[in-house]
Design a protein around this motif. Structure first.
Motif, PDB file in Angstrom:
ATOM      1  N   ALA A 147      50.819  40.717  49.367  1.00  0.00           N
ATOM      2  CA  ALA A 147      49.866  39.787  48.768  1.00  0.00           C
ATOM      3  C   ALA A 147      48.645  40.572  48.315  1.00  0.00           C
ATOM      4  CB  ALA A 147      49.463  38.705  49.772  1.00  0.00           C
ATOM      5  N   LEU A 148      47.931  40.027  47.334  1.00  0.00           N
ATOM      6  CA  LEU A 148      46.747  40.683  46.787  1.00  0.00           C
ATOM      7  C   LEU A 148      45.480  40.013  47.302  1.00  0.00           C
ATOM      8  CD1 LEU A 148      47.850  41.151  43.063  1.00  0.00           C
ATOM      9  CD2 LEU A 148      47.843  42.881  44.866  1.00  0.00           C
ATOM     10  N   ASP A 149      44.560  40.825  47.786  1.00  0.00           N
ATOM     11  CA  ASP A 149      43.245  40.317  48.145  1.00  0.00           C
ATOM     12  C   ASP A 149      42.525  39.850  46.872  1.00  0.00           C
ATOM     13  OD1 ASP A 149      41.021  40.420  50.419  1.00  0.00           O
ATOM     14  OD2 ASP A 149      40.117  41.149  48.557  1.00  0.00           O
ATOM     15  N   PRO A 150      41.786  38.741  46.920  1.00  0.00           N
ATOM     16  CA  PRO A 150      41.071  38.284  45.713  1.00  0.00           C
ATOM     17  C   PRO A 150      40.161  39.349  45.112  1.00  0.00           C
ATOM     18  CG  PRO A 150      41.048  36.579  47.393  1.00  0.00           C
ATOM     19  CD  PRO A 150      41.646  37.797  48.035  1.00  0.00           C
ATOM     20  N   GLY A 151      39.599  40.207  45.962  1.00  0.00           N
ATOM     21  CA  GLY A 151      38.738  41.265  45.449  1.00  0.00           C
ATOM     22  C   GLY A 151      39.465  42.219  44.528  1.00  0.00           C
ATOM     23  N   VAL A 152      40.762  42.421  44.771  1.00  0.00           N
ATOM     24  CA  VAL A 152      41.559  43.286  43.900  1.00  0.00           C
ATOM     25  C   VAL A 152      41.637  42.695  42.502  1.00  0.00           C
ATOM     26  CG1 VAL A 152      43.911  44.074  43.450  1.00  0.00           C
ATOM     27  CG2 VAL A 152      42.918  44.369  45.722  1.00  0.00           C
ATOM     28  N   LEU A 153      41.899  41.413  42.425  1.00  0.00           N
ATOM     29  CA  LEU A 153      42.006  40.757  41.123  1.00  0.00           C
ATOM     30  C   LEU A 153      40.661  40.746  40.406  1.00  0.00           C
ATOM     31  CD1 LEU A 153      44.313  37.801  42.187  1.00  0.00           C
ATOM     32  CD2 LEU A 153      44.972  39.910  41.007  1.00  0.00           C
ATOM     33  N   GLU A 154      39.583  40.611  41.179  1.00  0.00           N
ATOM     34  CA  GLU A 154      38.251  40.658  40.565  1.00  0.00           C
ATOM     35  C   GLU A 154      37.971  42.033  39.969  1.00  0.00           C
ATOM     36  OE1 GLU A 154      35.531  39.541  43.597  1.00  0.00           O
ATOM     37  OE2 GLU A 154      36.324  37.498  43.792  1.00  0.00           O
ATOM     38  N   ARG A 155      38.339  43.087  40.714  1.00  0.00           N
ATOM     39  CA  ARG A 155      38.127  44.447  40.193  1.00  0.00           C
ATOM     40  C   ARG A 155      38.999  44.700  38.973  1.00  0.00           C
ATOM     41  NH1 ARG A 155      37.887  45.588  45.698  1.00  0.00           N
ATOM     42  NH2 ARG A 155      40.063  46.292  45.765  1.00  0.00           N
ATOM     43  N   ALA A 156      40.237  44.183  39.014  1.00  0.00           N
ATOM     44  CA  ALA A 156      41.117  44.361  37.861  1.00  0.00           C
ATOM     45  C   ALA A 156      40.540  43.668  36.631  1.00  0.00           C
ATOM     46  CB  ALA A 156      42.513  43.823  38.179  1.00  0.00           C
ATOM     47  N   THR A 157      39.985  42.482  36.815  1.00  0.00           N
ATOM     48  CA  THR A 157      39.373  41.767  35.696  1.00  0.00           C
ATOM     49  C   THR A 157      38.190  42.542  35.133  1.00  0.00           C
ATOM     50  OG1 THR A 157      40.074  39.635  36.596  1.00  0.00           O
ATOM     51  CG2 THR A 157      38.247  39.624  35.014  1.00  0.00           C
ATOM     52  N   ALA A 158      37.359  43.069  36.033  1.00  0.00           N
ATOM     53  CA  ALA A 158      36.202  43.851  35.581  1.00  0.00           C
ATOM     54  C   ALA A 158      36.651  45.107  34.852  1.00  0.00           C
ATOM     55  CB  ALA A 158      35.325  44.222  36.781  1.00  0.00           C
ATOM     56  N   GLY A 159      37.693  45.756  35.369  1.00  0.00           N
ATOM     57  CA  GLY A 159      38.185  46.957  34.708  1.00  0.00           C
ATOM     58  C   GLY A 159      38.770  46.669  33.352  1.00  0.00           C
ATOM     59  N   ARG A 160      39.439  45.527  33.258  1.00  0.00           N
ATOM     60  CA  ARG A 160      40.025  45.156  31.972  1.00  0.00           C
ATOM     61  C   ARG A 160      38.929  44.860  30.940  1.00  0.00           C
ATOM     62  NH1 ARG A 160      45.133  45.577  30.118  1.00  0.00           N
ATOM     63  NH2 ARG A 160      45.340  44.451  28.178  1.00  0.00           N
ATOM     64  N   LEU A 161      37.884  44.174  31.359  1.00  0.00           N
ATOM     65  CA  LEU A 161      36.765  43.897  30.455  1.00  0.00           C
ATOM     66  C   LEU A 161      36.093  45.186  30.006  1.00  0.00           C
ATOM     67  CD1 LEU A 161      35.179  40.784  32.223  1.00  0.00           C
ATOM     68  CD2 LEU A 161      36.467  40.833  30.061  1.00  0.00           C
ATOM     69  N   HIS A 162      35.999  46.142  30.932  1.00  0.00           N
ATOM     70  CA  HIS A 162      35.415  47.441  30.592  1.00  0.00           C
ATOM     71  C   HIS A 162      36.242  48.136  29.520  1.00  0.00           C
ATOM     72  CE1 HIS A 162      34.710  51.864  31.674  1.00  0.00           C
ATOM     73  NE2 HIS A 162      33.621  51.459  31.091  1.00  0.00           N
ATOM     74  N   LEU A 163      37.557  48.083  29.662  1.00  0.00           N
ATOM     75  CA  LEU A 163      38.432  48.671  28.647  1.00  0.00           C
ATOM     76  C   LEU A 163      38.250  47.964  27.308  1.00  0.00           C
ATOM     77  CD1 LEU A 163      40.792  50.475  27.698  1.00  0.00           C
ATOM     78  CD2 LEU A 163      42.349  48.699  28.552  1.00  0.00           C
ATOM     79  N   GLU A 164      38.206  46.661  27.329  1.00  0.00           N
ATOM     80  CA  GLU A 164      38.073  45.921  26.072  1.00  0.00           C
ATOM     81  C   GLU A 164      36.752  46.244  25.372  1.00  0.00           C
ATOM     82  OE1 GLU A 164      38.624  41.865  27.196  1.00  0.00           O
ATOM     83  OE2 GLU A 164      40.804  42.091  27.497  1.00  0.00           O
ATOM     84  N   GLU A 165      35.705  46.437  26.149  1.00  0.00           N
ATOM     85  CA  GLU A 165      34.419  46.828  25.551  1.00  0.00           C
ATOM     86  C   GLU A 165      34.519  48.195  24.882  1.00  0.00           C
ATOM     87  OE1 GLU A 165      31.800  46.646  28.836  1.00  0.00           O
ATOM     88  OE2 GLU A 165      31.738  44.441  28.906  1.00  0.00           O
ATOM     89  N   MET A 166      35.222  49.106  25.533  1.00  0.00           N
ATOM     90  CA  MET A 166      35.387  50.438  24.952  1.00  0.00           C
ATOM     91  C   MET A 166      36.213  50.380  23.676  1.00  0.00           C
ATOM     92  SD  MET A 166      35.973  53.074  28.112  1.00  0.00           S
ATOM     93  CE  MET A 166      34.573  53.690  29.042  1.00  0.00           C
ATOM     94  N   VAL A 167      37.281  49.590  23.711  1.00  0.00           N
ATOM     95  CA  VAL A 167      38.126  49.464  22.522  1.00  0.00           C
ATOM     96  C   VAL A 167      37.330  48.826  21.382  1.00  0.00           C
ATOM     97  CG1 VAL A 167      40.155  48.312  21.576  1.00  0.00           C
ATOM     98  CG2 VAL A 167      40.282  49.419  23.825  1.00  0.00           C
ATOM     99  N   ALA A 168      36.540  47.816  21.700  1.00  0.00           N
ATOM    100  CA  ALA A 168      35.717  47.160  20.667  1.00  0.00           C
ATOM    101  C   ALA A 168      34.713  48.134  20.066  1.00  0.00           C
ATOM    102  CB  ALA A 168      34.997  45.957  21.270  1.00  0.00           C
ATOM    103  N   ALA A 169      34.257  49.094  20.896  1.00  0.00           N
ATOM    104  CA  ALA A 169      33.312  50.105  20.394  1.00  0.00           C
ATOM    105  C   ALA A 169      34.041  51.246  19.700  1.00  0.00           C
ATOM    106  CB  ALA A 169      32.479  50.635  21.558  1.00  0.00           C
ATOM    107  N   ARG A 170      35.374  51.139  19.612  1.00  0.00           N
ATOM    108  CA  ARG A 170      36.233  52.114  18.937  1.00  0.00           C
ATOM    109  C   ARG A 170      36.176  53.483  19.622  1.00  0.00           C
ATOM    110  NH1 ARG A 170      38.454  49.808  14.768  1.00  0.00           N
ATOM    111  NH2 ARG A 170      39.258  51.749  13.859  1.00  0.00           N
TER     112      ARG A 170
END
Length: 516
Positions: free
Chosen positions: A25-48
């Motif tokens: 099972a996944l701790d909720p904190g893991v999913l929160e970190r994954a969401t934050a990491g994904r948003l960080h990637l999307e920001e980088m991609v948007a900045a090209r």
């Protein structure tokens, strides 16, 4: 009860537990970190930002830019071109260990993987739906690209799976469950296939199995010493204190612990020259035992030290971040590097092979002495229980043990130095870590077969001696073996007993591994 993943590195015992069916099972904190990491990637991609494997091609094609709008296609094509393995499928237990190790890495929050991808791996493990993964095809350089790609391919509903023992198309297994295929995007594909999860998962199972095998080998050595009426002097802890290798000290302690209560081992007592000695005389017996008994603490001590290094190395690798690139959201950074490079596991696996092969050599030599009427201190030849000559006892089994040692020695050539440039010389020096770990798994399997033969023979020898005076540890071992196979009076095929006892040795939960 589920094993909770909260971003920490799991233990080797936990890897083995999941391999054997424990749910996760996944701790909720893991999913929160994954969401934050994904948003960080999307920001980088948007900045090209130029990010390997997200806005570029792969390997030597990293010089090719890829429009972010085609990231999903890029991730799928990565999995497609890497799904090129050959050979027999890896055992389902092994694949579960690999999936869990990869999942543990992704929960650390530095892989920029979507939370949905983490949950997908959890769902597959908990449903015991296991991708069919060919055993060959990885050089352990950019991690275990090929076997991990076959896992990712199955998640996508392609390739094949082992569905509770039935091999079937992955898409069919998903449809039966009403599941949608996993669709990789952005960095999801690269996150699943990059890293050392295959070699580490295999090595983790090897680490657990090797410890059990060597514990049994020490028990068998004490039983052999009792059968031969060996001297306890050579096992005295003072020898380990004078030569302070941790493994040797541990071996002295364990051998003495197992020997406690024995009335068959000879305590150390001073010996004296005869009063009438004139020049040279011949003693009634040699005052020291052969090396298989006398040097057991030194041999097993070195084995234990080697296995401890392997265990420590693998423990560090389980759940370590082995991606490329690695994301540090708190620092707004992406780091391109080589954490996928599996040299630590490769070296450790080759070292484990040497330790296991030496354990097998020791067992075979002890068995050879036990079955040889010239050296077994009065036991019948080949431990036959009735009518020598008409019955041959353990003669054939001893030959099998010799054949196993010969084959084991052919496996001792190191894989970790077999680097061969590949990938248009982008991967110009590689590790072969998964080959090393697979080889170690094969070696462990043969060692378990040899120890099964040795255990059967020693149970026979204990009864031929008459069970009186043996230590409680040896009596317990004898009873555990007899739960599988009875006394060999008249000749019978021993293969079924060897196979049955080997299966028990491979089962972590078997009572044989939990004797006092």
């Amino acid at each position: 009860m589920s094993l909770l993943l909260d971003g920490r590195r799991p233990t080797i015992a936990e890897v083995e537990a999941v391999a054997d069916g424990t749910e996760v099972a996944l701790d909720p904190g893991v999913l929160e970190r994954a969401t934050a990491g994904r948003l960080h990637l999307e920001e980088m991609v948007a900045a090209r930002r130029l990010i390997y494997g997200v806005t570029t091609g792969y390997g030597p094609l990293a010089g090719c830019y890829v429009d972010p709008d085609r990231s999903a296609e890029l991730q799928r094509n990565l999995i497609y071109h890497l799904a090129s393995g050959t050979g027999d499928p890896l055992p389902r237990r092994t694949v579960r260990a690999i999936m869990f190790v990869r999942l543990a890495t992704l929960t650390r929050g530095h892989s920029a993987v979507r939370p949905e991808s983490l949950q997908c791996l959890v769902d597959w493990l908990n449903a015991d739906l296991v991708p069919v993964v060919p055993e060959r095809g990885t050089v352990g350089a950019s991690g275990d690209l090929t076997p991990l790609a076959h896992i990712a391919l199955a998640l996508m509903g392609e390739g094949e799976v082992d569905d509770n023992g039935n091999r079937r198309p992955a898409g069919e297994a998903l449809a039966v469950r009403g599941w949608e295929p996993w669709e990789p995007a952005a960095k999801d594909g690269l996150a699943l296939v990059n890293g050392t999860a295959a070699m580490t998962g295999i090595a983790a199972l090897n680490a657990a199995g090797a410890r059990r095998a060597v514990e049994l080998a020490q028990r068998l050595t004490v039983a052999a010493a009792e059968v031969h009426g060996a001297r306890l002097e050579a096992w005295r802890p003072e020898l380990g204190e004078l030569r302070p290798h941790p493994g040797q000290q541990a071996a002295h302690a364990r051998l003495n612990e197992l020997a406690a209560g024995s009335q068959r081992l000879v305590a150390a007592e001073p010996a004296w020259l005869p009063d009438d000695l004139d020049g040279v005389g011949e003693a009634a017996e040699v005052p020291q035992d052969p090396y298989t008994l006398r040097c057991a603490p030194q041999l097993f001590g070195a084995v234990l030290d080697a296995l401890e290094w392997h265990h420590t190395t693998v423990s560090r690798e389980v759940g370590a971040v082995t991606d490329n690139p690695v994301f540090l959201p708190e620092a707004d950074a992406v780091i391109h590097g080589g954490n996928f490079y599996g040299q630590h596991i490769a070296f450790a696996a080759d070292t484990q092979v040497n330790a296991l092969v030496k354990t097998a050599v020791h067992a075979e030599r002890t068995l050879a002495r036990l079955t040889d009427e010239r050296r077994n201190d009065g036991l019948p030849p080949f431990l036959q229980g009735n009518q020598t000559g008409l019955n041959s006892g353990f003669m054939g089994a001893q030959v099998t043990a010799s054949a196993l040692v010969a084959e084991l020695r052919t496996q001792a050539h190191p894989a970790s130095i077999q680097s061969i440039p590949t990938n248009a010389d982008n991967q110009d020096v590689v590790t072969m870590g998964t080959i090393a770990a697979r080889k170690a798994a094969d070696v462990l399997g043969m060692v378990e077969e040899l120890l099964a033969i040795h255990a059967l023979a020693l149970a026979q020898a204990v009864e031929l001696r008459g069970k009186d005076g043996f230590s409680p540890a040896t009596r317990g071992l004898h009873e555990a073996v007899r739960a599988t196979a009875g006394f060999l009076a008249d000749d019978r095929p021993l293969q079924p007993a060897i196979a049955a006892l080997t299966r028990r040795l491979r089962d972590p939960a078997d009572p044989l591994h939990h004797l006092p």
